[in-house]
Design an enzyme around this catalytic site. Structure first.
Site, mmCIF file in Angstrom:
data_model
loop_
_atom_site.group_PDB
_atom_site.id
_atom_site.type_symbol
_atom_site.label_atom_id
_atom_site.label_comp_id
_atom_site.label_asym_id
_atom_site.label_seq_id
_atom_site.Cartn_x
_atom_site.Cartn_y
_atom_site.Cartn_z
ATOM 1 N N VAL A 1 7.076 8.667 -0.147
ATOM 2 C CA VAL A 1 7.500 7.470 0.565
ATOM 3 C C VAL A 1 6.933 6.215 -0.099
ATOM 4 O O VAL A 1 7.620 5.199 -0.233
ATOM 5 C CB VAL A 1 7.050 7.537 2.041
ATOM 6 C CG1 VAL A 1 7.464 6.282 2.796
ATOM 7 C CG2 VAL A 1 7.616 8.784 2.710
ATOM 8 N N GLU A 2 5.684 6.290 -0.522
ATOM 9 C CA GLU A 2 5.017 5.123 -1.088
ATOM 10 C C GLU A 2 5.570 4.731 -2.454
ATOM 11 O O GLU A 2 5.802 3.560 -2.722
ATOM 12 C CB GLU A 2 3.506 5.397 -1.218
ATOM 13 C CG GLU A 2 2.746 5.348 0.090
ATOM 14 C CD GLU A 2 2.605 3.934 0.622
ATOM 15 O OE1 GLU A 2 2.828 2.968 -0.139
ATOM 16 O OE2 GLU A 2 2.261 3.782 1.803
#
Length: 587
Positions: A185-186
């Protein structure tokens, strides 16, 4: 700053929260750790809260885009750009992204599995424990992942060198193993991911938070990109947030994204209205409202890929890299040769190093493929101190200073001072300096910080590259208005924030409509110049060439860092930025 006052609020779940609330300036302080333990009751909310001011943010909701522009084809869903999955290698033809992907794939190819039980995915699934994985708000992200097999292939290929270490660390802390997927996600596991808000690495730390959690950031090294150091810092930070929010992992994850102050104020606001205080109830920034569901969604996919018609890239359930102590500074090209690796492979496994060598003050470790480590250590033991680095002898010229010399050799002033035992910055013409320098040509160090920025700025596109020299009083807003571009684009092209101040003489890259690959400069007085390549002829000197093109000798040296002193050779290619109206000859 507005007048501060302390508010003591009894929470609906039996915990006293202490928050400092600003007056007219708005709330800026963070939720303090609760004095007593408490548990949140899971209450399903609508998830449709309006966006609030983010407040203290660990990082802004901007895509990591240091080296490779994000593709427009990978948003989820198409009508919600703020819900985009961030893939820093959406355009894998970029040299940095392709180098990382290739290095990871080669490592995987050399570590094929003996059987299904060697795959790491069953181990990860066994450690999943986050709640609400079936919440309705997870569905859009889940559907997006289900339609992007290629994205998952790239992401988990990049993850392969690091995944085993991350899982071991998460397990050792008895944390939910979904957290091992948080870099999806990051940063999409892109080790060189970098956002316009200066968040870096697979865990996307901004400098302030990184320093608070022990990560070094200097000219040579950035701990935010060091896989071991940044993983330790990220997990420590997440554990702190987990404790601060009374054992609620979803709130801890929300705070990791938007800042504990943002989450704390949202909790207080809901308490004052008599509303629920779970993640799903809170009025959080849109990016944060999408962030936690995105993690739950990728965990859903990993838990049962066949259900979504997907396959997962096979990753061995064993260490692929070994940490080796190198003892002191070492040229990374020399290290790559000893390890029998491509230089870009070594950078992919050790993305914390910014330059052509490891940092003089450490860390003095390298991550190497497990099968290469022992032979490397044997060769390292035979290496003399003088063989660890290449050295150049430079005779100081009139007008020289340490800063200019350091720039010429792509080394820090401190490194020159250390090598020559200089106490200050004074140098004298005629003296000779010993300078640590790279053992290969600078362009071979593809993944250094300088080259990554240059790669991004020179990325081929259907536009004309203009290099603008900042004048006194210039602002990003004024420059963007003058060139009819957006401030956000100008900031992105130059790895800046929209609010950053400029310094006189600073060079900015501007992309304007024009011919692919053409390059022009705007000089300090705003005149347009063209980049040309000049082949040195017999009898030429820097003085003669500078007169030919009506530029200064210092200009020629700045544009051609490899020029040593006053010496050039016939056949050598020089870059010159020519004002076509003033040049007497540019052939």
């Amino acid at each position: 700053m507005g007048k501060m006052k302390q508010a003591i609020v009894n929470s609906c779940f039996g915990v006293t929260l202490t928050v400092l609330i600003a007056g007219c300036a708005g709330p800026t302080n963070t939720l303090k750790p609760a004095a007593t333990a408490g548990a949140h009751t899971s209450v399903s909310g609508t998830g449709n809260a309006t966006q609030t001011t983010p407040g203290n943010k660990r990082r802004a909701p901007l895509p990591p885009s240091e080296e490779i522009a994000l593709g427009d084809d990978e948003n989820m869903p198409d009508d919600d750009p703020d819900n985009a999955v961030e893939d820093p290698t959406a355009e894998d033809e970029g040299e940095v992204g392709q180098a990382v992907l290739s290095a990871s794939q080669r490592l995987l190819n050399k570590n094929s599995l003996n059987g299904q039980n060697d795959d790491i995915w069953p181990r990860i699934r066994a450690g999943f424990s986050l709640p609400d994985s079936d919440h309705p708000n997870v569905q859009p992200s889940r559907e997006w992942f289900a339609n992007h097999q290629v994205y998952l292939d790239r992401t988990f290929t990049r993850a392969a060198p690091y995944m085993h270490y991350i899982i071991e660390e998460v397990e050792a802390r008895q944390m939910p193993l979904e957290i091992a997927l948080l870099p999806v996600v990051e940063s999409a596991f892109q080790p060189f991911a970098y956002s316009r808000s200066h968040a870096a690495g697979i865990w996307q730390f901004i400098p302030g938070t990184a320093t608070n959690y022990g990560l070094k950031i200097n000219w040579w090294y950035d701990g935010r990109r060091d896989i071991h150091a940044s993983t330790h810092a990220a997990l420590t930070y997440l554990q702190k947030l987990h404790n601060q929010f009374n054992g609620d992992w979803l709130l801890a994850l929300a705070a990791y994204n938007s800042g504990e102050g943002t989450v704390g104020r949202a909790i207080i606001a809901n308490q004052n209205r008599g509303l629920g205080t779970t993640f799903w109830d809170l009025d959080l920034p849109r990016e944060t409202r999408n962030y936690v569901p995105r993690l739950l969604a990728i965990a859903n996919v990993v838990a049962d890929p066949e259900k979504f018609g997907l396959t997962l890239r096979t990753i061995p359930n064993k260490p692929l890299l070994k940490q080796v102590n190198i003892g002191a500074q070492l040229d990374l090209a020399i290290a790559a040769d000893m390890a029998e690796l491509e230089l870009q492979e070594l950078y992919t496994f050790n993305p914390g190093f910014n330059r052509w060598a490891t940092a003089p003050n450490g860390p003095h470790t390298l991550l190497l493929p497990l099968e290469k480590a022992d032979a490397f250590e044997d060769k390292l033991a035979e290496l003399t101190p003088s063989q660890r680095m290449a050295w150049a002898q430079y005779q100081i010229q009139p007008g020289d200073n340490l800063g200019a010399i350091a720039k010429k050799y792509n080394v820090s002033v401190a490194a020159i001072q250390r090598a020559n035992k200089l106490d200050g910055s004074a140098v004298h013409a005629g003296e000779t300096l010993t300078i640590p320098t790279s053992s290969r040509a600078s362009q071979e160090y593809l993944l250094t910080a300088n080259h990554r920025l240059e790669s991004r700025q020179n990325k081929s596109q259907e536009k004309q590259k203009v290099v603008y020299t900042v004048r006194g009083g210039d602002t990003l807003s004024e420059i963007s208005s003058k060139h009819k571009i957006s401030v956000s684009n100008l900031a992105s092209w130059n790895k800046m924030k929209s609010r950053d101040t400029l310094r006189k003489g600073q060079k900015l890259v501007i992309w304007k409509e024009g011919t692919r690959g053409s390059s022009t400069k705007l000089s300090k007085n705003g005149s347009t110049t063209k980049k040309v390549s000049y082949r040195v002829r017999s009898g030429d000197s820097l003085a003669r060439i500078s007169q030919k093109f009506n530029v200064t000798i210092n200009n020629l040296k700045e544009w051609n860092p490899k020029v040593r002193g006053q010496f050039i050779q016939p056949g050598q290619q020089l870059v010159v930025y020519v004002d076509r109206n003033r040049a007497t000859d540019n052939s």
